[in-house]
Design a protein around this motif. Structure first.
Motif, PDB file in Angstrom:
ATOM      1  N   THR A 163      27.608  44.787  49.053  1.00 45.07           N
ATOM      2  CA  THR A 163      28.298  44.684  47.761  1.00 45.07           C
ATOM      3  C   THR A 163      27.298  44.686  46.615  1.00 45.07           C
ATOM      4  OG1 THR A 163      30.086  43.420  48.807  1.00 45.07           O
ATOM      5  CG2 THR A 163      29.950  43.344  46.410  1.00 45.07           C
ATOM      6  N   THR A 222      26.349  48.166  45.897  1.00 46.08           N
ATOM      7  CA  THR A 222      27.432  48.895  45.241  1.00 46.08           C
ATOM      8  C   THR A 222      27.528  48.521  43.766  1.00 46.08           C
ATOM      9  OG1 THR A 222      28.661  48.911  47.330  1.00 46.08           O
ATOM     10  CG2 THR A 222      29.891  49.434  45.344  1.00 46.08           C
ATOM     11  N   VAL A 223      27.430  47.241  43.473  1.00 45.17           N
ATOM     12  CA  VAL A 223      27.466  46.780  42.081  1.00 45.17           C
ATOM     13  C   VAL A 223      26.261  47.305  41.313  1.00 45.17           C
ATOM     14  CG1 VAL A 223      27.319  44.738  40.590  1.00 45.17           C
ATOM     15  CG2 VAL A 223      28.838  44.729  42.583  1.00 45.17           C
ATOM     16  N   ALA A 283      34.224  45.724  38.423  1.00 47.33           N
ATOM     17  CA  ALA A 283      35.176  45.347  39.473  1.00 47.33           C
ATOM     18  C   ALA A 283      36.087  46.516  39.827  1.00 47.33           C
ATOM     19  CB  ALA A 283      36.002  44.151  39.012  1.00 47.33           C
ATOM     20  N   GLY A 339      35.914  48.146  43.457  1.00 51.33           N
ATOM     21  CA  GLY A 339      37.050  47.683  44.240  1.00 51.33           C
ATOM     22  C   GLY A 339      36.995  46.232  44.633  1.00 51.33           C
ATOM     23  N   THR A 340      36.580  45.377  43.702  1.00 52.15           N
ATOM     24  CA  THR A 340      36.532  43.947  43.970  1.00 52.15           C
ATOM     25  C   THR A 340      37.139  43.212  42.796  1.00 52.15           C
ATOM     26  OG1 THR A 340      35.083  42.143  44.666  1.00 52.15           O
ATOM     27  CG2 THR A 340      34.240  43.608  42.947  1.00 52.15           C
ATOM     28  N   SER A 341      37.208  41.887  42.864  1.00 50.24           N
ATOM     29  CA  SER A 341      37.769  41.115  41.760  1.00 50.24           C
ATOM     30  C   SER A 341      36.758  40.994  40.623  1.00 50.24           C
ATOM     31  CB  SER A 341      38.160  39.716  42.239  1.00 50.24           C
ATOM     32  OG  SER A 341      36.999  38.941  42.510  1.00 50.24           O
ATOM     33  N   ARG A 342      37.266  40.700  39.431  1.00 45.97           N
ATOM     34  CA  ARG A 342      36.391  40.546  38.274  1.00 45.97           C
ATOM     35  C   ARG A 342      35.436  39.365  38.473  1.00 45.97           C
ATOM     36  NH1 ARG A 342      36.070  37.758  33.549  1.00 45.97           N
ATOM     37  NH2 ARG A 342      35.305  38.893  31.710  1.00 45.97           N
ATOM     38  N   THR A 393      34.285  38.183  41.307  1.00 47.82           N
ATOM     39  CA  THR A 393      33.247  38.574  42.270  1.00 47.82           C
ATOM     40  C   THR A 393      32.221  39.489  41.617  1.00 47.82           C
ATOM     41  OG1 THR A 393      34.745  38.363  44.147  1.00 47.82           O
ATOM     42  CG2 THR A 393      32.806  39.765  44.447  1.00 47.82           C
ATOM     43  N   ALA A 394      32.705  40.467  40.863  1.00 48.38           N
ATOM     44  CA  ALA A 394      31.781  41.383  40.181  1.00 48.38           C
ATOM     45  C   ALA A 394      30.855  40.617  39.246  1.00 48.38           C
ATOM     46  CB  ALA A 394      32.571  42.432  39.401  1.00 48.38           C
ATOM     47  N   TYR A 417      27.907  38.901  41.033  1.00 44.39           N
ATOM     48  CA  TYR A 417      26.820  39.828  41.360  1.00 44.39           C
ATOM     49  C   TYR A 417      26.050  40.238  40.106  1.00 44.39           C
ATOM     50  CZ  TYR A 417      28.317  40.277  46.206  1.00 44.39           C
ATOM     51  OH  TYR A 417      28.610  40.021  47.529  1.00 44.39           O
TER      52      TYR A 417
END
Length: 241
Positions: free
Chosen positions: A174, A177-178, A196, A200-203, A205-206, A209
């Protein structure tokens, strides 16, 4: 600024004269972060900070250093071109390459020129501290080896570092990817919400990172004003290397 306490996985730095490090990094913010990291490792000192291949060459004509912390993508040429010219001129300083490049052909060429380690961006202080500690331990080895086993052990100190774990809850896939989404963003930056959506992840979580990348010196955050309510934070990739 307080000095971070060593973690159990960090290699000890043998006593002796401070190892003089020249930081070669074209991005000023990243260069300052790398210099700060080096200055926080016992047994190392920052001899200088330069931002181009030519500046590094000129610096090394004036002062001796033990180690180059070298970005491979410089505005006036590839970092390995600098290493090649230094070897031709008789400079024996060791090199740790700091780069996001993953081309194994470049890695092999670097090894042939005396690059002792590669540190892939983005990285944390803990990662660099471990690499520098292992380098110092390898450098401190003196005398004659008693046999093959001792030679292998000395090389293993340098070549087989223990992996540095990401903070709890973060994954390498991840993070990569970020990081890629951030690198592709426009120069003015990108929001956590946009990242995000891209990965394809939650805000939330983004943002974790992105904040990790800020803390590790690979990204910067700036507020975007002009809207009602709290300003939105925009994140910008700092290093092209």
């Amino acid at each position: 600024m307080s000095t971070a306490q060593p973690t159990p996985s960090a290699a000890p730095v043998p006593p002796g004269p401070a190892i003089k490090v020249l930081v070669v990094e074209d991005d000023p913010v990243a260069a300052d972060a790398h210099a700060l990291y080096v200055s926080r490792v016992p047994g190392f000192c920052v001899a200088g900070v330069v931002h181009s291949r030519n500046d590094a060459s000129q610096f090394l004509k004036r002062a001796a250093v033990d180690l180059l912390l070298l970005d491979l993508y410089l505005p006036d040429g590839h970092g390995l071109q600098l290493v090649r010219s230094l070897r031709s001129a008789g400079h024996g300083a060791d090199v740790i390459a700091v780069t996001s490049a993953r081309d194994l052909a470049v890695v092999r060429e670097g090894v042939s020129l005396g690059v002792v380690q590669y540190v892939l961006k983005p990285f944390t202080f803990a990662t660099l501290r471990e690499r520098l500690g292992r380098y110092a331990e390898f450098r401190a080895a003196v005398g004659e080896a008693s046999g093959q086993e001792e030679v292998d052990r000395a090389l293993a100190v340098l070549r087989a570092p223990q992996p540095t774990a990401l903070p709890k809850g973060l994954s390498t896939d991840t993070l990569n990817t970020v990081t890629e989404a951030l690198r592709k963003a426009a120069a003015e930056g990108i929001s956590a919400g946009a990242v995000a959506e891209a990965v394809g992840t939650s805000r939330i979580t983004a943002r974790r990172y992105l904040e990790y990348l800020v803390e590790s010196g690979r990204a910067a955050r700036t507020p975007q004003y002009g809207q009602v309510g709290r300003p939105e934070l925009l994140y910008r990739w700092l290093s092209r290397g």
